[in-house]
Design a protein around this motif. Sequence first.
Motif, PDB file in Angstrom:
ATOM      1  N   PRO A  22     -24.179   6.808  32.383  1.00  0.00           N
ATOM      2  CA  PRO A  22     -25.100   5.768  32.834  1.00  0.00           C
ATOM      3  C   PRO A  22     -24.407   4.408  32.924  1.00  0.00           C
ATOM      4  CG  PRO A  22     -26.086   7.098  31.090  1.00  0.00           C
ATOM      5  CD  PRO A  22     -24.640   7.463  31.149  1.00  0.00           C
ATOM      6  N   GLU A  23     -24.835   3.607  33.884  1.00  0.00           N
ATOM      7  CA  GLU A  23     -24.227   2.289  34.109  1.00  0.00           C
ATOM      8  C   GLU A  23     -24.238   1.438  32.842  1.00  0.00           C
ATOM      9  OE1 GLU A  23     -22.374  -0.578  36.616  1.00  0.00           O
ATOM     10  OE2 GLU A  23     -22.981   1.467  37.124  1.00  0.00           O
ATOM     11  N   ARG A  24     -25.299   1.557  32.049  1.00  0.00           N
ATOM     12  CA  ARG A  24     -25.420   0.722  30.856  1.00  0.00           C
ATOM     13  C   ARG A  24     -24.342   1.015  29.815  1.00  0.00           C
ATOM     14  NH1 ARG A  24     -27.866   4.050  27.038  1.00  0.00           N
ATOM     15  NH2 ARG A  24     -28.836   5.925  27.955  1.00  0.00           N
ATOM     16  N   LEU A  25     -23.691   2.175  29.937  1.00  0.00           N
ATOM     17  CA  LEU A  25     -22.668   2.543  28.964  1.00  0.00           C
ATOM     18  C   LEU A  25     -21.249   2.305  29.475  1.00  0.00           C
ATOM     19  CD1 LEU A  25     -24.165   5.935  27.697  1.00  0.00           C
ATOM     20  CD2 LEU A  25     -24.363   3.681  26.634  1.00  0.00           C
ATOM     21  N   PHE A  26     -21.099   1.886  30.742  1.00  0.00           N
ATOM     22  CA  PHE A  26     -19.779   1.777  31.342  1.00  0.00           C
ATOM     23  C   PHE A  26     -18.841   0.868  30.551  1.00  0.00           C
ATOM     24  CE2 PHE A  26     -19.374   3.163  36.006  1.00  0.00           C
ATOM     25  CZ  PHE A  26     -19.950   4.379  35.706  1.00  0.00           C
ATOM     26  N   ALA A  27     -19.314  -0.324  30.213  1.00  0.00           N
ATOM     27  CA  ALA A  27     -18.437  -1.291  29.543  1.00  0.00           C
ATOM     28  C   ALA A  27     -17.969  -0.750  28.195  1.00  0.00           C
ATOM     29  CB  ALA A  27     -19.159  -2.623  29.362  1.00  0.00           C
ATOM     30  N   GLY A  28     -18.876  -0.127  27.453  1.00  0.00           N
ATOM     31  CA  GLY A  28     -18.502   0.405  26.148  1.00  0.00           C
ATOM     32  C   GLY A  28     -17.531   1.554  26.245  1.00  0.00           C
ATOM     33  N   VAL A  29     -17.743   2.458  27.224  1.00  0.00           N
ATOM     34  CA  VAL A  29     -16.828   3.586  27.389  1.00  0.00           C
ATOM     35  C   VAL A  29     -15.473   3.095  27.878  1.00  0.00           C
ATOM     36  CG1 VAL A  29     -16.432   5.760  28.608  1.00  0.00           C
ATOM     37  CG2 VAL A  29     -18.720   5.204  27.771  1.00  0.00           C
ATOM     38  N   ALA A  30     -15.455   2.060  28.737  1.00  0.00           N
ATOM     39  CA  ALA A  30     -14.189   1.479  29.182  1.00  0.00           C
ATOM     40  C   ALA A  30     -13.412   0.915  27.999  1.00  0.00           C
ATOM     41  CB  ALA A  30     -14.444   0.396  30.222  1.00  0.00           C
ATOM     42  N   MET A  41     -13.670   2.784  35.495  1.00  0.00           N
ATOM     43  CA  MET A  41     -14.537   3.864  35.039  1.00  0.00           C
ATOM     44  C   MET A  41     -15.216   4.536  36.236  1.00  0.00           C
ATOM     45  SD  MET A  41     -14.401   4.430  31.825  1.00  0.00           S
ATOM     46  CE  MET A  41     -15.753   5.577  31.985  1.00  0.00           C
ATOM     47  N   ARG A  42     -15.675   3.738  37.195  1.00  0.00           N
ATOM     48  CA  ARG A  42     -16.319   4.319  38.373  1.00  0.00           C
ATOM     49  C   ARG A  42     -15.327   5.170  39.160  1.00  0.00           C
ATOM     50  NH1 ARG A  42     -18.308  -1.006  38.577  1.00  0.00           N
ATOM     51  NH2 ARG A  42     -20.476  -1.131  37.868  1.00  0.00           N
ATOM     52  N   ALA A  43     -14.104   4.679  39.267  1.00  0.00           N
ATOM     53  CA  ALA A  43     -13.075   5.449  39.971  1.00  0.00           C
ATOM     54  C   ALA A  43     -12.810   6.766  39.266  1.00  0.00           C
ATOM     55  CB  ALA A  43     -11.790   4.625  40.076  1.00  0.00           C
ATOM     56  N   GLN A  44     -12.786   6.739  37.937  1.00  0.00           N
ATOM     57  CA  GLN A  44     -12.566   7.973  37.194  1.00  0.00           C
ATOM     58  C   GLN A  44     -13.718   8.947  37.409  1.00  0.00           C
ATOM     59  OE1 GLN A  44     -13.189   8.497  32.850  1.00  0.00           O
ATOM     60  NE2 GLN A  44     -10.968   8.770  32.759  1.00  0.00           N
ATOM     61  N   MET A  45     -14.938   8.449  37.408  1.00  0.00           N
ATOM     62  CA  MET A  45     -16.077   9.325  37.624  1.00  0.00           C
ATOM     63  C   MET A  45     -16.063   9.931  39.033  1.00  0.00           C
ATOM     64  SD  MET A  45     -17.668   9.602  34.826  1.00  0.00           S
ATOM     65  CE  MET A  45     -15.985   9.571  34.187  1.00  0.00           C
ATOM     66  N   GLU A  46     -15.629   9.147  40.016  1.00  0.00           N
ATOM     67  CA  GLU A  46     -15.503   9.681  41.368  1.00  0.00           C
ATOM     68  C   GLU A  46     -14.442  10.778  41.414  1.00  0.00           C
ATOM     69  OE1 GLU A  46     -14.488   8.218  45.946  1.00  0.00           O
ATOM     70  OE2 GLU A  46     -14.429   6.781  44.277  1.00  0.00           O
ATOM     71  N   SER A  56     -26.086  14.593   7.703  1.00  0.00           N
ATOM     72  CA  SER A  56     -25.273  13.896   6.699  1.00  0.00           C
ATOM     73  C   SER A  56     -24.597  12.638   7.240  1.00  0.00           C
ATOM     74  CB  SER A  56     -24.202  14.842   6.154  1.00  0.00           C
ATOM     75  OG  SER A  56     -23.324  15.267   7.194  1.00  0.00           O
ATOM     76  N   LYS A  57     -24.889  12.227   8.472  1.00  0.00           N
ATOM     77  CA  LYS A  57     -24.220  11.054   9.041  1.00  0.00           C
ATOM     78  C   LYS A  57     -24.741   9.778   8.385  1.00  0.00           C
ATOM     79  CE  LYS A  57     -27.321   9.946  12.884  1.00  0.00           C
ATOM     80  NZ  LYS A  57     -27.745   8.672  12.286  1.00  0.00           N
ATOM     81  N   PRO A  58     -23.925   8.723   8.332  1.00  0.00           N
ATOM     82  CA  PRO A  58     -24.398   7.434   7.794  1.00  0.00           C
ATOM     83  C   PRO A  58     -25.514   6.862   8.662  1.00  0.00           C
ATOM     84  CG  PRO A  58     -21.986   7.499   7.927  1.00  0.00           C
ATOM     85  CD  PRO A  58     -22.495   8.705   8.664  1.00  0.00           C
ATOM     86  N   GLN A  59     -26.461   6.183   8.058  1.00  0.00           N
ATOM     87  CA  GLN A  59     -27.626   5.666   8.775  1.00  0.00           C
ATOM     88  C   GLN A  59     -27.270   4.585   9.782  1.00  0.00           C
ATOM     89  OE1 GLN A  59     -30.557   4.428   5.910  1.00  0.00           O
ATOM     90  NE2 GLN A  59     -31.199   6.518   5.436  1.00  0.00           N
ATOM     91  N   ASP A  60     -26.146   3.913   9.595  1.00  0.00           N
ATOM     92  CA  ASP A  60     -25.768   2.821  10.496  1.00  0.00           C
ATOM     93  C   ASP A  60     -25.241   3.310  11.844  1.00  0.00           C
ATOM     94  OD1 ASP A  60     -26.534   0.873   8.776  1.00  0.00           O
ATOM     95  OD2 ASP A  60     -24.522   0.335   8.092  1.00  0.00           O
ATOM     96  N   TYR A  61     -25.175   4.624  12.036  1.00  0.00           N
ATOM     97  CA  TYR A  61     -24.585   5.151  13.260  1.00  0.00           C
ATOM     98  C   TYR A  61     -25.571   6.070  13.987  1.00  0.00           C
ATOM     99  CZ  TYR A  61     -20.284   3.300  11.325  1.00  0.00           C
ATOM    100  OH  TYR A  61     -19.318   2.461  10.809  1.00  0.00           O
ATOM    101  N   GLU A  62     -25.558   5.945  15.312  1.00  0.00           N
ATOM    102  CA  GLU A  62     -26.418   6.752  16.179  1.00  0.00           C
ATOM    103  C   GLU A  62     -25.543   7.615  17.086  1.00  0.00           C
ATOM    104  OE1 GLU A  62     -29.633   5.978  19.828  1.00  0.00           O
ATOM    105  OE2 GLU A  62     -28.418   4.336  19.024  1.00  0.00           O
ATOM    106  N   VAL A  63     -25.981   8.851  17.324  1.00  0.00           N
ATOM    107  CA  VAL A  63     -25.255   9.776  18.192  1.00  0.00           C
ATOM    108  C   VAL A  63     -25.935   9.833  19.552  1.00  0.00           C
ATOM    109  CG1 VAL A  63     -24.375  12.126  18.465  1.00  0.00           C
ATOM    110  CG2 VAL A  63     -24.594  11.148  16.178  1.00  0.00           C
ATOM    111  N   ILE A  64     -25.138   9.697  20.620  1.00  0.00           N
ATOM    112  CA  ILE A  64     -25.652   9.751  21.991  1.00  0.00           C
ATOM    113  C   ILE A  64     -24.851  10.804  22.753  1.00  0.00           C
ATOM    114  CG2 ILE A  64     -26.004   8.464  24.132  1.00  0.00           C
ATOM    115  CD1 ILE A  64     -25.868   5.883  22.408  1.00  0.00           C
ATOM    116  N   THR A  65     -25.520  11.737  23.392  1.00  0.00           N
ATOM    117  CA  THR A  65     -24.839  12.741  24.213  1.00  0.00           C
ATOM    118  C   THR A  65     -25.287  12.588  25.662  1.00  0.00           C
ATOM    119  OG1 THR A  65     -24.636  14.320  22.383  1.00  0.00           O
ATOM    120  CG2 THR A  65     -24.469  15.198  24.614  1.00  0.00           C
TER     121      THR A  65
END
Length: 368
Positions: free
Chosen positions: A214-222, A249-254, A199-208
């Motif tokens: 992953p490094e590619r997500l660091f900026a967005g999660v920050a 973010m890297r410090a938090q992951m460590e 039932s989620k809107p089509q404009d949104y994607e779920v990522i688990t």
Amino acid sequence: MSTISLFEHPLSLDGAGMFVLRAESALWAEVLQDKAGDQDMFEPAELLFARGMHPRYVRQLRLVASDVGTPTSEDDVLGVATLEFPMYDNPRLATVSVVVTRARRGQGTGSALHASALEIAQENGRSTVQAWTYEPAEIPPGVRELAAQTGSGVVQADSPESRFLTGRGYALGQVERISRLALPGMEEACRQRDEAVASKPQDYEVITVGHAIPERLFAGVAELSAAMASDAPSGTLDLEEQSWDAARMRAQMESVETADREQILTLIRHVPTARLVGFTRIFRDRSVPEVGHQWETLVLKGHRGHRLGKLMKVVNLAAAVEFWPEVRRLITGNATENSHMLAINNALGFEPYAASGFWELRLHGTHS
């Protein structure tokens, strides 16, 4: 008469002073048993260490009360006051926690630790001191209540903790409800997830993401972490926005890895812009495999109203059931004025388990 000794944060998990963190962890376990009736919120010494392992962001000091002069082992520790100084942001703030062994409560040990902690906070130029207390889930009928400054949530006005803090000028800024969920079985968790995703809107994607981000997500999660710090209800508490970047973010992951923790993170991506607009995560201490801890849940302004918060929670919950079959219970906390998130948690089956009071003291005459 006990003496008070100052300990810097240990340099490693096997470094000098780790016995203080082990003693502190054990003392808080006593408090949890008294307040909640079990130790599902137990925090191992490794987690206490990890919180202070990056002094660029947070500096920690500990004061230890002992009857043997300078303590050298857990058995020497009667009480611990932990001071935490944000170094990257919120430069006016200090957080203090005080815990004393049952046998020495009410005998001045906590008062001596707290007085020493305030003196050090002032010496470090901190003008606001915050503290927190564990509270029972419900206040018995007829017990006098103290209301938070938010107008939502109460604690027992005459508890030893409340008397201690109000007697020293603290105000109750906010109350948090701590809730617990008995996790559903795999079949039910997957059913809830599949219904929500369908039932989620089509404009949104779920990522688990399991464990490492992953490094590619660091900026967005920050970006989401910074938004969480400013958007989460804080009542009248003296807080500034937190600064987050990829390095933090890297410090938090460590820190998560050093604490012997693992996490499951679910994100929402807005497909037209490719921007991450929501996140939620669950942590688990490997040494306490049956209990998970639900942390942040946030949807950025401009993307709310699409039931994305509940979607992320349901997806992440199903991932926890799948990846961590030993987990039986999930703990989370929400400000009592956060009616929207509480409604989502209630719908998922969370029930009141305990509470926490957040207190604040404004100091005068601090050194600059």
